[in-house]
Design an enzyme around this catalytic site. Sequence first.
Site, PDB file in Angstrom:
ATOM      1  N   THR A 132       4.729  -7.500  -9.791  1.00  0.00           N
ATOM      2  CA  THR A 132       4.355  -6.226  -9.181  1.00  0.00           C
ATOM      3  C   THR A 132       4.715  -5.164 -10.210  1.00  0.00           C
ATOM      4  OG1 THR A 132       5.022  -7.084  -7.025  1.00  0.00           O
ATOM      5  CG2 THR A 132       4.811  -4.732  -7.155  1.00  0.00           C
TER       6      THR A 132
ATOM      7  N   ARG B 111      -4.375 -12.436   2.991  1.00  0.00           N
ATOM      8  CA  ARG B 111      -2.925 -12.180   2.998  1.00  0.00           C
ATOM      9  C   ARG B 111      -2.689 -10.739   2.520  1.00  0.00           C
ATOM     10  NH1 ARG B 111       1.096 -11.059  -1.310  1.00  0.00           N
ATOM     11  NH2 ARG B 111       3.086 -11.550  -0.377  1.00  0.00           N
ATOM     12  N   VAL B 112      -1.789 -10.032   3.187  1.00  0.00           N
ATOM     13  CA  VAL B 112      -1.523  -8.633   2.863  1.00  0.00           C
ATOM     14  C   VAL B 112      -0.154  -8.515   2.199  1.00  0.00           C
ATOM     15  CG1 VAL B 112      -1.211  -6.313   3.833  1.00  0.00           C
ATOM     16  CG2 VAL B 112      -3.019  -7.805   4.717  1.00  0.00           C
ATOM     17  N   SER B 113      -0.146  -7.827   1.060  1.00  0.00           N
ATOM     18  CA  SER B 113       1.074  -7.642   0.268  1.00  0.00           C
ATOM     19  C   SER B 113       1.940  -6.519   0.835  1.00  0.00           C
ATOM     20  CB  SER B 113       0.658  -7.294  -1.163  1.00  0.00           C
ATOM     21  OG  SER B 113       1.746  -6.794  -1.885  1.00  0.00           O
ATOM     22  N   ASP B 114       3.231  -6.571   0.512  1.00  0.00           N
ATOM     23  CA  ASP B 114       4.140  -5.474   0.885  1.00  0.00           C
ATOM     24  C   ASP B 114       3.866  -4.205   0.089  1.00  0.00           C
ATOM     25  OD1 ASP B 114       5.239  -7.121  -1.412  1.00  0.00           O
ATOM     26  OD2 ASP B 114       6.460  -5.312  -1.546  1.00  0.00           O
TER      27      ASP B 114
ATOM     28  N   THR C 101       9.793  -5.082  -5.600  1.00  0.00           N
ATOM     29  CA  THR C 101       9.074  -6.222  -6.165  1.00  0.00           C
ATOM     30  C   THR C 101       9.727  -7.490  -5.619  1.00  0.00           C
ATOM     31  OG1 THR C 101       8.395  -7.332  -8.202  1.00  0.00           O
ATOM     32  CG2 THR C 101      10.501  -6.167  -8.283  1.00  0.00           C
ATOM     33  N   GLY C 102       9.010  -8.604  -5.763  1.00  0.00           N
ATOM     34  CA  GLY C 102       9.544  -9.846  -5.222  1.00  0.00           C
ATOM     35  C   GLY C 102       8.559 -10.456  -4.241  1.00  0.00           C
ATOM     36  N   VAL C 103       9.025 -11.363  -3.464  1.00  0.00           N
ATOM     37  CA  VAL C 103       8.155 -12.032  -2.492  1.00  0.00           C
ATOM     38  C   VAL C 103       7.871 -11.073  -1.331  1.00  0.00           C
ATOM     39  CG1 VAL C 103       7.974 -13.985  -0.907  1.00  0.00           C
ATOM     40  CG2 VAL C 103       8.996 -14.290  -3.170  1.00  0.00           C
TER      41      VAL C 103
HETATM   42  N1  GLY Z   1       5.452  -8.119  -3.883  1.00  0.00           N
HETATM   43  C1  GLY Z   1       4.108  -8.470  -4.158  1.00  0.00           C
HETATM   44  C2  GLY Z   1       3.547  -9.406  -3.197  1.00  0.00           C
HETATM   45  O1  GLY Z   1       4.248 -10.251  -2.632  1.00  0.00           O
HETATM   46  O2  GLY Z   1       2.374  -9.356  -2.979  1.00  0.00           O
END
Ligand code: GLY
Length: 311
Positions: free
Chosen positions: A172, A200-203, A221-223
């Site tokens: 990210t 799928r929708v990102s944060d 950033t990250g999951v």
């Molecule tokens: N942080 C980016 C994503 O998981 O899409």
Amino acid sequence: MQPKLIIHGGASSLDDKGGLALVRQSLHQIVMEVYQALNQDLTAVEAVRLGCELLENEPRFNAGTGSVLQSDGQVRMSASLMDGQRQNFSGVINVSRVKNPIHLAHFLQQETDRILSDYGALELARELQIPCYDPLTDFRIQEWLEERKDNFQKKMARLIAEPADTEARKGTIGVVALDREGRIAAGTSTGGKGLERIGRVSDSAMPAGNYATAQAGVSCTGVGEDIINECLAAKIVIRVGDGLSLQQAMTKSITEAQAHSTDLAAIALDQQGNLAWGKTCPVLLAAYHTGQSLGDTLELADDQAWGHVSA
Ligand code: GLY
């Protein structure tokens, strides 16, 4: 007042020294260019737009050009911008065929409908006569083809466009700026996790991943799923609004995220010009400019969960 700037290029691990040197060079160049503009009276919102644009244009980062491919081999990008002064959030979710998703998020700041998903975001790009652009790079195609050979057993979204076995879904980019007038803005942009399910929708285009008020701003950033579960960006910013120092708000929020076995990181600044970062993942690729000095977080120890620079 003295402008401040903090940016990141994701949270993927880098074992290779060459990789580290190149990332440092990219981040330092961008932080210097944007800081110089901030020092010459660019607003926080414009600085975020510029910083995100430069990071999106750098193919080594997973946003804009160089974005990872989703499970169906397509690129879909998400970006958001929040003006802390107006407490105004705008963004695009899963947009394709544009060079800079952050430009759309920036345009939407002034609109009534401020968050657009795939088809609507693409329609807006056409209305604004933004040229069609393919953000796909050869490296990302090869990476996807390799994954397909292996029936998608491995994980994509490595940060660096060089072969490596790092397991990471943490690419990210983000920028948080404080301008001369004391206004804060935050922006975040991503190509997503790589190989994700369509839709799928990102944060990154949610207040969980990008948030700012007049008091503080945060980009994560990250999951994405972990960041959303923690509601990390909004949580840190709101804690500052409720009276915690930026450092306390970061430490408390990262401690909570550690307890939930998450894989994430955040960069932040506040109205006084304090800078902070925190992570539950081993690496955070961030760089900052305080007005006096330039620094980065590229070589933090894996278990060094947070840090700050006081105003
Ligand atoms: N942080 C980016 C994503 O998981 O899409």
